[in-house]
Every structure is written in C-alpha cells, then in structure tokens.
Design a protein around this motif. Sequence first.
Motif, PDB file in Angstrom:
ATOM      1  N   PRO A  99     -73.854 -44.613  83.276  1.00 26.15           N
ATOM      2  CA  PRO A  99     -73.559 -44.673  81.838  1.00 26.15           C
ATOM      3  C   PRO A  99     -73.496 -46.111  81.339  1.00 26.15           C
ATOM      4  O   PRO A  99     -73.069 -47.018  82.057  1.00 26.15           O
ATOM      5  N   ASN A 100     -73.922 -46.301  80.100  1.00 29.94           N
ATOM      6  CA  ASN A 100     -73.802 -47.618  79.476  1.00 29.94           C
ATOM      7  C   ASN A 100     -72.375 -47.888  79.006  1.00 29.94           C
ATOM      8  O   ASN A 100     -71.918 -49.039  78.998  1.00 29.94           O
ATOM      9  N   PHE A 101     -71.695 -46.827  78.584  1.00 26.30           N
ATOM     10  CA  PHE A 101     -70.308 -46.954  78.122  1.00 26.30           C
ATOM     11  C   PHE A 101     -69.520 -45.740  78.627  1.00 26.30           C
ATOM     12  O   PHE A 101     -70.059 -44.633  78.727  1.00 26.30           O
ATOM     13  N   SER A 102     -68.244 -45.950  78.917  1.00 24.21           N
ATOM     14  CA  SER A 102     -67.331 -44.864  79.267  1.00 24.21           C
ATOM     15  C   SER A 102     -66.075 -45.010  78.425  1.00 24.21           C
ATOM     16  O   SER A 102     -65.434 -46.085  78.440  1.00 24.21           O
ATOM     17  N   LEU A 103     -65.738 -43.968  77.681  1.00 24.21           N
ATOM     18  CA  LEU A 103     -64.571 -43.994  76.781  1.00 24.21           C
ATOM     19  C   LEU A 103     -63.444 -43.212  77.443  1.00 24.21           C
ATOM     20  O   LEU A 103     -63.570 -42.013  77.717  1.00 24.21           O
ATOM     21  N   ILE A 104     -62.340 -43.891  77.691  1.00 23.26           N
ATOM     22  CA  ILE A 104     -61.242 -43.310  78.466  1.00 23.26           C
ATOM     23  C   ILE A 104     -59.973 -43.311  77.619  1.00 23.26           C
ATOM     24  O   ILE A 104     -59.392 -44.363  77.366  1.00 23.26           O
ATOM     25  N   ASP A 105     -59.564 -42.149  77.144  1.00 17.44           N
ATOM     26  CA  ASP A 105     -58.290 -42.056  76.449  1.00 17.44           C
ATOM     27  C   ASP A 105     -57.756 -40.625  76.420  1.00 17.44           C
ATOM     28  O   ASP A 105     -56.574 -40.409  76.235  1.00 17.44           O
ATOM     29  N   HIS A 106     -58.638 -39.621  76.580  1.00 19.62           N
ATOM     30  CA  HIS A 106     -58.164 -38.237  76.612  1.00 19.62           C
ATOM     31  C   HIS A 106     -57.396 -37.980  77.910  1.00 19.62           C
ATOM     32  O   HIS A 106     -57.673 -38.586  78.944  1.00 19.62           O
ATOM     33  N   LYS A 107     -56.456 -37.030  77.840  1.00 22.11           N
ATOM     34  CA  LYS A 107     -55.623 -36.702  78.994  1.00 22.11           C
ATOM     35  C   LYS A 107     -56.043 -35.400  79.671  1.00 22.11           C
ATOM     36  O   LYS A 107     -55.462 -35.024  80.682  1.00 22.11           O
ATOM     37  N   ASP A 108     -57.019 -34.698  79.096  1.00 21.49           N
ATOM     38  CA  ASP A 108     -57.453 -33.422  79.676  1.00 21.49           C
ATOM     39  C   ASP A 108     -58.923 -33.205  79.337  1.00 21.49           C
ATOM     40  O   ASP A 108     -59.553 -34.042  78.677  1.00 21.49           O
ATOM     41  N   ASN A 109     -59.453 -32.096  79.767  1.00 22.56           N
ATOM     42  CA  ASN A 109     -60.864 -31.772  79.621  1.00 22.56           C
ATOM     43  C   ASN A 109     -61.383 -32.050  78.209  1.00 22.56           C
ATOM     44  O   ASN A 109     -60.790 -31.622  77.217  1.00 22.56           O
ATOM     45  N   VAL A 110     -62.490 -32.754  78.130  1.00 22.00           N
ATOM     46  CA  VAL A 110     -63.160 -32.996  76.851  1.00 22.00           C
ATOM     47  C   VAL A 110     -64.137 -31.849  76.629  1.00 22.00           C
ATOM     48  O   VAL A 110     -65.089 -31.675  77.384  1.00 22.00           O
ATOM     49  N   CYS A 111     -63.877 -31.037  75.600  1.00 21.71           N
ATOM     50  CA  CYS A 111     -64.656 -29.808  75.422  1.00 21.71           C
ATOM     51  C   CYS A 111     -65.483 -29.807  74.147  1.00 21.71           C
ATOM     52  O   CYS A 111     -66.191 -28.833  73.882  1.00 21.71           O
ATOM     53  N   ALA A 112     -65.426 -30.875  73.330  1.00 18.92           N
ATOM     54  CA  ALA A 112     -66.195 -30.891  72.081  1.00 18.92           C
ATOM     55  C   ALA A 112     -66.581 -32.322  71.739  1.00 18.92           C
ATOM     56  O   ALA A 112     -65.770 -33.247  71.872  1.00 18.92           O
ATOM     57  N   LEU A 113     -67.829 -32.492  71.274  1.00 14.65           N
ATOM     58  CA  LEU A 113     -68.335 -33.797  70.841  1.00 14.65           C
ATOM     59  C   LEU A 113     -69.235 -33.599  69.628  1.00 14.65           C
ATOM     60  O   LEU A 113     -69.943 -32.588  69.528  1.00 14.65           O
ATOM     61  N   HIS A 114     -69.214 -34.577  68.719  1.00 16.69           N
ATOM     62  CA  HIS A 114     -70.159 -34.561  67.600  1.00 16.69           C
ATOM     63  C   HIS A 114     -70.297 -35.986  67.088  1.00 16.69           C
ATOM     64  O   HIS A 114     -69.361 -36.785  67.178  1.00 16.69           O
ATOM     65  N   THR A 115     -71.477 -36.322  66.567  1.00 15.30           N
ATOM     66  CA  THR A 115     -71.717 -37.664  66.048  1.00 15.30           C
ATOM     67  C   THR A 115     -72.220 -37.598  64.621  1.00 15.30           C
ATOM     68  O   THR A 115     -72.863 -36.631  64.210  1.00 15.30           O
ATOM     69  N   GLY A 116     -71.912 -38.652  63.867  1.00 14.99           N
ATOM     70  CA  GLY A 116     -72.406 -38.796  62.510  1.00 14.99           C
ATOM     71  C   GLY A 116     -73.658 -39.656  62.482  1.00 14.99           C
ATOM     72  O   GLY A 116     -74.029 -40.299  63.480  1.00 14.99           O
ATOM     73  N   PRO A 117     -74.333 -39.699  61.343  1.00 12.24           N
ATOM     74  CA  PRO A 117     -75.592 -40.477  61.248  1.00 12.24           C
ATOM     75  C   PRO A 117     -75.408 -41.950  61.558  1.00 12.24           C
ATOM     76  O   PRO A 117     -76.350 -42.609  62.023  1.00 12.24           O
ATOM     77  N   ASP A 118     -74.213 -42.490  61.312  1.00 11.85           N
ATOM     78  CA  ASP A 118     -74.011 -43.922  61.553  1.00 11.85           C
ATOM     79  C   ASP A 118     -73.551 -44.219  62.971  1.00 11.85           C
ATOM     80  O   ASP A 118     -73.226 -45.359  63.299  1.00 11.85           O
ATOM     81  N   GLY A 119     -73.480 -43.173  63.815  1.00 11.53           N
ATOM     82  CA  GLY A 119     -73.051 -43.386  65.192  1.00 11.53           C
ATOM     83  C   GLY A 119     -71.581 -43.138  65.429  1.00 11.53           C
ATOM     84  O   GLY A 119     -71.113 -43.265  66.567  1.00 11.53           O
ATOM     85  N   THR A 120     -70.820 -42.789  64.387  1.00 12.00           N
ATOM     86  CA  THR A 120     -69.410 -42.424  64.587  1.00 12.00           C
ATOM     87  C   THR A 120     -69.343 -41.193  65.488  1.00 12.00           C
ATOM     88  O   THR A 120     -70.074 -40.224  65.302  1.00 12.00           O
ATOM     89  N   LEU A 121     -68.460 -41.247  66.477  1.00  7.20           N
ATOM     90  CA  LEU A 121     -68.328 -40.156  67.450  1.00  7.20           C
ATOM     91  C   LEU A 121     -66.938 -39.551  67.339  1.00  7.20           C
ATOM     92  O   LEU A 121     -65.940 -40.270  67.220  1.00  7.20           O
ATOM     93  N   ILE A 122     -66.860 -38.205  67.373  1.00  7.50           N
ATOM     94  CA  ILE A 122     -65.569 -37.523  67.409  1.00  7.50           C
ATOM     95  C   ILE A 122     -65.554 -36.606  68.621  1.00  7.50           C
ATOM     96  O   ILE A 122     -66.563 -35.983  68.958  1.00  7.50           O
ATOM     97  N   SER A 123     -64.407 -36.552  69.288  1.00 10.10           N
ATOM     98  CA  SER A 123     -64.265 -35.742  70.501  1.00 10.10           C
ATOM     99  C   SER A 123     -63.039 -34.845  70.377  1.00 10.10           C
ATOM    100  O   SER A 123     -62.064 -35.181  69.703  1.00 10.10           O
ATOM    101  N   GLY A 124     -63.074 -33.689  71.028  1.00 10.65           N
ATOM    102  CA  GLY A 124     -61.950 -32.763  71.064  1.00 10.65           C
ATOM    103  C   GLY A 124     -61.618 -32.420  72.500  1.00 10.65           C
ATOM    104  O   GLY A 124     -62.501 -32.388  73.368  1.00 10.65           O
ATOM    105  N   SER A 125     -60.347 -32.127  72.758  1.00  8.52           N
ATOM    106  CA  SER A 125     -59.909 -31.979  74.143  1.00  8.52           C
ATOM    107  C   SER A 125     -58.827 -30.925  74.281  1.00  8.52           C
ATOM    108  O   SER A 125     -58.145 -30.556  73.321  1.00  8.52           O
ATOM    109  N   TRP A 126     -58.656 -30.466  75.537  1.00  7.15           N
ATOM    110  CA  TRP A 126     -57.540 -29.571  75.845  1.00  7.15           C
ATOM    111  C   TRP A 126     -56.195 -30.273  75.707  1.00  7.15           C
ATOM    112  O   TRP A 126     -55.155 -29.613  75.783  1.00  7.15           O
TER     113      TRP A 126
END
Length: 787
Positions: A99-126
Amino acid sequence: MPYKLSATLAAHTADVRAVVSPTDGLIISASRDATAIAWARTSQSSGFSQTAVLRPGSRYINAVAYMPPTPDAPQGYAVTGGQDTVINIFSLENTNGEPNFSLIDHKDNVCALHTGPDGTLISGSWDCTAKVWKDFRLAYDLIGHQQSVWTVLCIDDRQFLTGSADCSIKLWNQQKNVRTYPGHTQAVRGLALITDIGFASCSNDSEIRIWTMEGDTVHTLTGHTSFVYSISVLPNGDIVSGGEDRTVRIWRDGECAQTIVHPAISVWTVSTMPNGDIVSGCSDGSVRIFSAAESRWAPETQLQSYDEQVAAQAISLEAAGIRKEDLPGAEALSQPGTKPGEVKMIRRGEIIESHQWDSANYSWQKIGEVVGAAPSGKKTTYKGKEYDYVFDVDVQDGVPPFKLPYNVTENPYNAAQRFLQAHDLPMTYIDEVVKFIEKNTAGATIGPANVAYSDPFTGASRYQPPPRATGSGTSDFMDPFTGTSRYRAASNPVPKTPAATLPVRNPLYFRQANVSAMQSKLYQFDQSLRNEISTSSYSMYPQELNLIDESFVYLTQAVAHPLSPPATPLNASHVDAIIQVLERWPAGPLFPLMDLSRLIIGFCPDAYADPAVRSRLITALFKAAEWNEPWSQPLPRQRETNTLFLVRAFANMLQEGTSLGDGKWVVELLNKLGEGPYAFLSKGTRVAMATVLLNLSCIGLREPLSDELWNLLIGVDLSLLADEKEEAEAAYRALVALGNIAYMAKEQQRPLDGSQLDMVLQIIANLSSVFPQDRFTEVTRQIAPLL
C-alpha cells in the motif's frame, strides 16, 4: 431491453463482499479471501481481466472504494478496509501489492468505505464510529451511533451520511450531526445518492427507502424477502439492490422492474457502471456483470449455462412453508405472473420446482428444485425442529459435547453464529465452526463446491450474545409474521438441567431476551397497522405507547443486570396497557407483545399482584394464544410462537415470592392449560409446561397447597410424564416436580392415595427405558425411599 449476464469474473476463493465500478472499464472487488482484485475491460466487448491483485494482509477485506486520479497516481487508487482495522490505499499504477498509504485509527473491523469526487474518504466501522479522511489524514470523527456503522456516503467535502445497526441514518456537516432519519426497523446496510431527490437506503428489514434530505420518505420499495445488503443507482435513475434472498432487483418508478436470481446464497454487494451495466458480488466468490445492451450480453451458451446454474439450486420445502400435496402441476405455468419476481412452486411428478416470473421476458424462470428431506433421506429432530444434520461438537475435555444443528439449505455462517451464541462461545471461533460444517457436509451444500459462505451480519447482536438466564427457553424462532426477520424469541437453548438433589426449592425462569429487537418488531407492527385504513384503529394510543416505552426502558436494564434491576418498578398501569393491546390486536403481530408480557411477569411481579389485574392478564394471554380455538397439526407458526410465550409467562408467574392465597387462580390456570392437547405442543412449549409444574412444586415446599391444588398438581404432572416420550428436558423437569411432590407427601404427612401411588411406580419403571440418562436414574433413586 432486460438485463442479462454479460460476464462472470472468477478468481476469488471466498465471498466477494464489496465491488466498485467507477468507469466502464474498471471494476475493483474485495473478498473474504483477503485479496482485492482490479479488473480491466479487455476490449469494447464484455471481457475483463485481472490487472492487479492486492493483498493488504491476512484478514478478511469487507469494504472497497476508488479514489480518483492524482498526479502521483494517474490511474487512481484502490482503498480497502477489513478485519485488521487498517484502511490501505494502493495506487493502481503499483502492482507489487504494497500500500502507498495506511490509515490507522479505527478500533474494530472497517466495514464501509466511500469517496467523494475531490478524494475525501469516509469509513465506517464496528467500533460505532465513522471517520472522514482528507489528504490521507484524519479530518473528522463522526461519533453518535450506538452500534456498528455499516454504510457511509460522501455527499461533498463537508456533508456525509452514515447508516448503522442502531437502525438510524445520520446526516453530518463536518463532525456535527445535523439530522437523524428514523424509519428502518433493523440495521441500515446501504446508502446511495439520488440526484434531485435525496438518497436511498436499504436495510435488514428487507425494505428500500427513498428520502429527501429534509427527512421525508418519498417511496418505500418492498419485494426482497430477506436482508437487503447493498444499493446503487443507475445513470437513468433506476435503483439496483442486492440481498440475502439471492437476487439483484432493478426498481423503476417505485416498482420492481426486473429480478435477477443468482446461483448463490447471498448477493453481498452491487455497483453500477456509467454505461448502465450492473456489477454484483456474491457468496460463491464470483463477480458478475449484467447488461441491458444486447451487444454486451454473454454468448447464448453462457446465458443458458447461467440459467441452469440458477435452476440447479436447492430450496428447503420446510423453509417455504408449504405442503407438497397442495401444489399445482406444471399447467400452472401457463398463467402469467402478476408482478416481477413473483415465485410459484409446482409439482412435476415427485419433484417440486420453484419458478419466478421474469416480466422482462414475459416468462417463468426455473430458479430451483425444492427439497424436503436430509441428504440421507431422514431428518434429525433437535429442540423441536428438524435438521439435516445435528453434530456433536467437543469443546472441552470432560464436558459433554454441544449440539450443532444444520440444514444444507442455510448459510453455514448463520448456523455457526447461532451455535456460538447458544453456548456463549467467542465469535472468534466462527470460521473454525464453518470449516467443521463444510467438511462434514461435503457434497450436500447449495451452489458450487468448496466455497466458504459468509454470515449475513445482523449487527451488534452478532457480537453481543444475550446473557444466559437462570432458566432458559428452547429453540430460537424466526419471525413468524414475515418469515424473514432475524428477531428471535430466545437465542439461547434450554440448558440441560443437571441431576438434582431432592427437594429442589428454586424455581426456574424464562427471563432471557433481546429487548431491543423485541421493541423494534413491536413498533414495526404498530406502524404497519397504523398505515392501513382498515387496521388503523388497532394501533397503540399515545398513552399506551408511553407506558410500553417505559416498560422497554425498564426491561433493557433488568435483563442486562438481573440482580440489580432499576429502582423504579413497573406498575399495574403498564400491565393494563399491555392487556388492552393484547385484547385489541389481531393474532399475527402479537408475538413481540406476548414476549414482552413474559418478561414483565418475570421481572415485575408486583405490577400484576392485584387479583383483578392478574385475572385480566391471564385471560388476555390465553385469548392472544388462541388457546380456546380448535387445535390442528401442525400449528401455524404464529400460534406455536404465541403458545410458547403463554406457557413461559405462566412459569415466570410461579416464582419464589409468589403467594398463592387460596390457590383458586392457580387451579383455574392448571385446568385451562390441561385443556390443550399435549401432543400438539412444540417441544419448547412442553419444557415450559413442565417448568410450570416444577415451579408450583417449589412453592408447595414452603406454602402447603390446598387439597384441590395438591391433587391437580399430582394429576397433571403424572399425565405429562406418561405422555412425554421425546423431549428429555420436559420429562426431567416433570420428574423433579414429582420428586418434590414425594418429599412434600412425606414431610407434610399427606400421602398419595392408592391410584396415585400405583401410577407413580408405573411411570418410574417405564422411564428407565424411555430416558436412560444418568440424571433420570439419580432422581428416581431418590424418589423411591420417599414413597
């Protein structure tokens, strides 16, 4: 033109949990095989080939997204998230897997991801949070959901939507929650933007809802028969959905325009391409593309092969709730269907076939053969239900093996999850249990062989099994009203009562429950009644709703902390509200209210202590369970469930602090229960019936029973022991009650009469051949000298 198969992409070795198709020539899929694969179109035809296999780690990948190109990544980025809690970002220029980047802050399974046109990323987790990332750094924490965040949607660089297992959808402006959208009654699983309207959502409640941003529901789309996992929007505005009923459905103007059945158990994910093609990912490990453009359809031989795969699926006759002799013959297929996706079952000789109406082609499509027996030709009964297999699973040396029931037509992860919850075992064992099932049912599972199927993720309850009660109930029940809801009456089976030392003085209770699921289902039914003119008068009045709300608040705490219940108890007003609804509602949606009654009786005896309130409550419960109606076998599911709760409620009514007074009300209660034919009762209800007798005998040890009640207890208990030939737990609890009776007869100097004594001796002599277990032998050994 109808949608038809365009291509099947087969490379994953386990469930495809997420797909994204940002361009006509690119698909990215993520799987439980711990890989994500980038697929590129090989030409203007329908063909795709692998361009990159990404391996971020050894754990499942459950979510995938695409970030648009940047100067550093001209082909864009693939984003993955999964069990390792890390979000990994890969440049599609880079094929070495790092991977080029690894984002580490969630405490449990990451089960949802979505990105906007400008590259903004949102994630959802257990971990119950969503997080917004900009320039590969954390920008906002979105905190407010009470359970896992299953789906996320980036509207723009400041506004976001999240959906959760707490049944709600939230709109955020940066990190501030500005609106909450209630409406779904189970976990929200998918979100999609709809231009000029707002957004769409899908849920485990099998519904798809179209919302305005202001919170108004524009449409509710119904047609799926189980959980709806994923949703997407086509360029023309049509909606695409996929779910646990193994279908992808296309919705147009509020109606289902086409249903595409898949040769798999679960359609986990759907995505749409700019050219209008549909991409699906399934539990069989395949990615499939469907197109409405004839030029992109697969060759006729592949289309025929696909139809044959769908038709080869096995469907459970018992699950379908039908009787073979009631089915029409093949001539029924000469009549067209009435709506897209309509299912019709026919009998062709000894074979039962299931066909679905394909409105796009104006024809019936065979979607499977319906099976009604185990692979060996014989079902095994366990806890009142029939299964293809009931395995013995050794968990610990010196401990009897646990029973693992399984049907070949169910998802192995469902069975594994049910087994672990039932025995309070860690969910970390789920994959080992699935492997055990697959190994021992080789050749008997649905669909392609050697495929690991995945659990349908029922939200937080999957990872938080309810606490074991002092006296548990029997087998769990699926929603008898819809047949698809995952609300269960009781998720823990009856623990096998160990050999007792007479006398047994402590009653057993049925107090375990999933209170939040019970509450959701009750309010769902109330809303359904309220929305129909013909039934709106049945719906709950504001005062009733307030009192029942208070009841759920109390019971939520009481079930979680049974030894320290809330300080402010429920009272007769709360019981009166339940009685009024029990008396008014039709039988179908009553089961969560019967379940609620059982809990209030178990936790709040003072609330119905007044003899008049108690009498009304008992009468209302008998009426709701249709106890006085004619009996026939098999009992309808709703009646079977309500009867189970009825008898459990009465077992809870006879608890340690219960005062019988003159005992007249208990005499009436036992006489009434005796009017029901024992042979018609489910095994779970029989256990509850035996518990009523056991609990009454416990009360009799401290408070001598009237002569009438004494003789009635002896008669009913001996009758149950004489009739019970199958359910060991029911027979054992009745035997312990008989032991208490024998002890009372000696201590209170009220000996059994000659006929009673003869029947006791006969029953004890016969028990050893019917139930040879050691615990029966031990109790009968203790009873003998008391006689």
